[in-house]
Scaffold this motif. Structure first.
Motif, PDB file in Angstrom:
ATOM      1  N   GLU B  47      -9.391  30.941   1.789  1.00 24.48           N
ATOM      2  CA  GLU B  47      -8.219  30.592   2.484  1.00 24.48           C
ATOM      3  C   GLU B  47      -7.841  28.868   1.763  1.00 24.48           C
ATOM      4  OE1 GLU B  47      -7.867  30.552   6.450  1.00 24.48           O
ATOM      5  OE2 GLU B  47      -6.007  29.145   6.363  1.00 24.48           O
ATOM      6  N   THR B  48      -8.905  28.318   1.980  1.00 24.65           N
ATOM      7  CA  THR B  48      -8.662  26.938   1.672  1.00 24.65           C
ATOM      8  C   THR B  48      -8.844  26.817   0.170  1.00 24.65           C
ATOM      9  OG1 THR B  48     -11.234  26.605   2.501  1.00 24.65           O
ATOM     10  CG2 THR B  48      -9.490  25.809   3.925  1.00 24.65           C
ATOM     11  N   GLN B  55       0.794  24.871  -4.568  1.00 23.29           N
ATOM     12  CA  GLN B  55       1.657  24.795  -3.409  1.00 23.29           C
ATOM     13  C   GLN B  55       1.921  26.308  -3.074  1.00 23.29           C
ATOM     14  OE1 GLN B  55       4.656  22.008  -2.912  1.00 23.29           O
ATOM     15  NE2 GLN B  55       4.700  22.254  -0.519  1.00 23.29           N
ATOM     16  N   GLY B  56       2.508  27.029  -4.154  1.00 24.58           N
ATOM     17  CA  GLY B  56       3.174  28.321  -4.099  1.00 24.58           C
ATOM     18  C   GLY B  56       1.678  29.215  -3.893  1.00 24.58           C
ATOM     19  N   ALA B  57       0.525  29.078  -4.328  1.00 24.27           N
ATOM     20  CA  ALA B  57      -0.377  30.008  -3.859  1.00 24.27           C
ATOM     21  C   ALA B  57      -0.867  29.823  -2.135  1.00 24.27           C
ATOM     22  CB  ALA B  57      -1.694  29.886  -4.592  1.00 24.27           C
ATOM     23  N   TRP B  58      -0.747  28.618  -2.003  1.00 27.52           N
ATOM     24  CA  TRP B  58      -1.069  28.320  -0.361  1.00 27.52           C
ATOM     25  C   TRP B  58       0.028  28.944   0.484  1.00 27.52           C
ATOM     26  CZ3 TRP B  58      -4.418  27.319   2.777  1.00 27.52           C
ATOM     27  CH2 TRP B  58      -4.292  26.667   4.074  1.00 27.52           C
ATOM     28  N   ALA B  59       1.414  28.872   0.116  1.00 25.86           N
ATOM     29  CA  ALA B  59       2.444  29.393   0.924  1.00 25.86           C
ATOM     30  C   ALA B  59       2.338  30.850   1.077  1.00 25.86           C
ATOM     31  CB  ALA B  59       3.702  28.885  -0.078  1.00 25.86           C
ATOM     32  N   MET B  62      -0.236  31.850   3.476  1.00 25.28           N
ATOM     33  CA  MET B  62      -0.021  31.445   4.815  1.00 25.28           C
ATOM     34  C   MET B  62       0.957  32.944   5.121  1.00 25.28           C
ATOM     35  SD  MET B  62      -1.324  29.218   6.300  1.00 25.28           S
ATOM     36  CE  MET B  62      -2.801  29.704   5.640  1.00 25.28           C
ATOM     37  N   ALA B  63       1.699  33.257   4.176  1.00 23.50           N
ATOM     38  CA  ALA B  63       2.899  34.100   4.361  1.00 23.50           C
ATOM     39  C   ALA B  63       2.211  35.661   4.739  1.00 23.50           C
ATOM     40  CB  ALA B  63       3.682  34.354   3.317  1.00 23.50           C
ATOM     41  N   THR B  64       1.056  35.843   3.905  1.00 22.80           N
ATOM     42  CA  THR B  64       0.324  37.170   4.124  1.00 22.80           C
ATOM     43  C   THR B  64      -0.379  36.989   5.679  1.00 22.80           C
ATOM     44  OG1 THR B  64      -0.175  36.982   1.625  1.00 22.80           O
ATOM     45  CG2 THR B  64      -1.309  38.428   3.195  1.00 22.80           C
ATOM     46  N   LEU B  65      -0.801  36.085   5.668  1.00 19.93           N
ATOM     47  CA  LEU B  65      -1.576  35.930   7.191  1.00 19.93           C
ATOM     48  C   LEU B  65      -0.580  35.968   8.022  1.00 19.93           C
ATOM     49  CD1 LEU B  65      -4.179  33.054   6.910  1.00 19.93           C
ATOM     50  CD2 LEU B  65      -4.689  35.123   7.230  1.00 19.93           C
ATOM     51  N   HIS B  66       0.626  35.464   8.006  1.00 14.85           N
ATOM     52  CA  HIS B  66       1.598  35.519   9.176  1.00 14.85           C
ATOM     53  C   HIS B  66       2.212  36.936   9.223  1.00 14.85           C
ATOM     54  CE1 HIS B  66       0.603  31.540  10.075  1.00 14.85           C
ATOM     55  NE2 HIS B  66       1.472  30.787   9.024  1.00 14.85           N
TER      56      HIS B  66
END
Lengths: 269, 151
Positions: B47-48, B55-59, B62-66
């Motif tokens: 994840e980290t 930024q896109g990959a991180w977003a 996060m979207a997948t997790l949420h």
């Protein structure tokens, strides 16, 4: 309970059931003997003394390693008694397992007195002094009958067949705690190995199944403390207890007491 | 020579505590919680790591997790329980293994046998550990539910 069913896991993946008439005080070994004598003479199992001394009749009874001669059917609380060979050991036939790996581990820890001068031990006309309070430090671990139940119950053995096992480590500690022994350093080195004392994770199953309360789990932790003392506190091995003259055996006259013997000095007071 | 058809070797044999002592259950839970923590650590590193991918990959991560919804919180709750149990039971094991505490001294066995290494002190430590973990785990659950706005 009038009848019981003995369900035995036999060689070749066969689970065979035998119906028997229940007798008060019947042990699992009694049931196996009756099956062999009256129903199926091909059933193979080990037994000898029938009184929990020889340690031959170890087997898995209702999923837990026990001595068949000391397990009464009534204490199991079920009319169907499931019997399997000991886990963690190769099956030779039916309930007979190969205990060679277990015995190899036992001998590998040198379960005998080690002296710097072996001739003193082997050709001696005297004996080593041991005080009663010193006996208390190792006597419990001396009651081992080498039945292999602890070895079979140990979850680490299942994962690491090279692990020394609870019985061997308990026997190593038994000699480490013996004041007559001078092999402390040698045994610490035997135990302080990847497959030695560090593989124990205190599941306590060895002590739980031990039929003689040898408590191998305790011995392993005490052995580990000894290893740590050598590693971090640089503990030095102590000299073994000295040889003393043989205790004079003089039968006291009738009505009199034997003279008290001073074990510290090795002579009569 | 015949092979034992039911030879339980490896992981399976070590994870069968039925019929055994409470310390064996504790052993199994310790292993299971350790595996969960390793799995969490790997997932957390992955994840980290996404941060370094932009930024896109991180977003996206996060979207997948949420998108997992309450399952994300359930997962975190299980991880919290594992960490609590592994830590608390680990302290008991360090006392056992490093100092020989709670094991008792060598004794003269007297029938009916009762090994001191599984005696009152050890049992007390096992149950106290379990009780503390359960209370803290419950608190962690409430904390996570508060995060969801449920309580």
């Amino acid at each position: 309970m009038d009848k019981i069913t003995l369900e035995v896991l036999r060689s070749g993946k066969k689970r065979t059931s035998y119906e028997l008439k229940y007798r008060k005080g019947m042990t699992v070994l009694d049931a196996l003997v009756e099956v062999r004598e009256k129903q199926d003479s091909s059933l193979a199992y080990r037994h000898s003394c029938r009184m929990g001394i020889c340690g031959s009749c170890g087997m898995n009874i209702q999923g837990v390693p026990r001595l068949a001669c000391q397990t009464q059917v009534s204490t199991l609380g079920k009319e169907t008694v499931k019997v399997e060979p000991l886990h963690g050991m190769r099956v030779i036939r039916d309930l007979v397992v190969d205990i060679d790996p277990f015995l190899t581990m036992h001998t590998s820890v040198k379960p005998y007195l080690i002296r710097e001068n072996p001739s003193e031990r082997d050709n001696s006309d005297r004996e080593y002094r041991v005080l009663s309070e010193e006996v208390g430090r190792f006597l419990q671990f001396d009651f081992c009958i080498m039945c292999g139940l602890c070895y079979s119950a140990c979850p680490t053995i299942a994962l690491d067949p090279d692990y020394l096992g609870p019985q061997a480590i308990a026997q190593a500690y038994r000699y480490m705690a013996d004041p007559r022994d001078e092999g402390w350093e040698e045994r610490v080195e035997l135990l302080d190995r990847p497959h030695g004392v560090w593989r124990c994770h205190v599941a306590g199953s060895c002590s739980f199944v031990c039929p003689k309360d040898v408590d191998p789990a305790k011995a392993i932790q005490l052995a580990r403390v000894e290893v740590l003392k050598k590693r971090f506190l640089r503990k030095k091995p102590r000299a073994g207890s000295p040889l003393v003259s043989l205790v004079p055996v003089v039968a006291p006259k009738q009505g009199t007491k034997a003279p008290p013997f001073d074990f510290r000095k090795g002579e009569a007071k | 020579m015949t092979k034992n058809p039911r030879f339980r070797s490896g992981l399976l044999a070590s994870l069968v505590p039925f019929g055994f002592n409470v310390e064996r259950w504790s052993y199994v839970l310790h292993r299971a919680s350790g595996v969960i923590l390793i799995g969490y650590l790997a997932a957390h590193l992955f994840e980290t790591f996404q941060l370094s991918m932009g930024q896109g990959a991180w977003a996206n991560t996060m979207a997948t997790l949420h998108s997992l919804g309450p399952l994300e919180m359930v997962g975190l709750w299980i991880v919290a329980g594992s960490a609590l149990y592994h830590g608390a039971n680990g302290i008991r094991l360090v006392l056992n293994e490093m100092f020989g505490m709670l094991m008792g001294r060598p004794i003269m066995p007297v029938y009916p046998y009762s090994p001191t290494s599984l005696g009152r002190n050890q049992k007390l430590a096992v149950w106290a550990t379990t009780a503390v973990v359960l209370v803290l785990w419950l608190w962690a659950g409430l904390y996570l539910l508060a995060g969801l706005g449920v309580v």
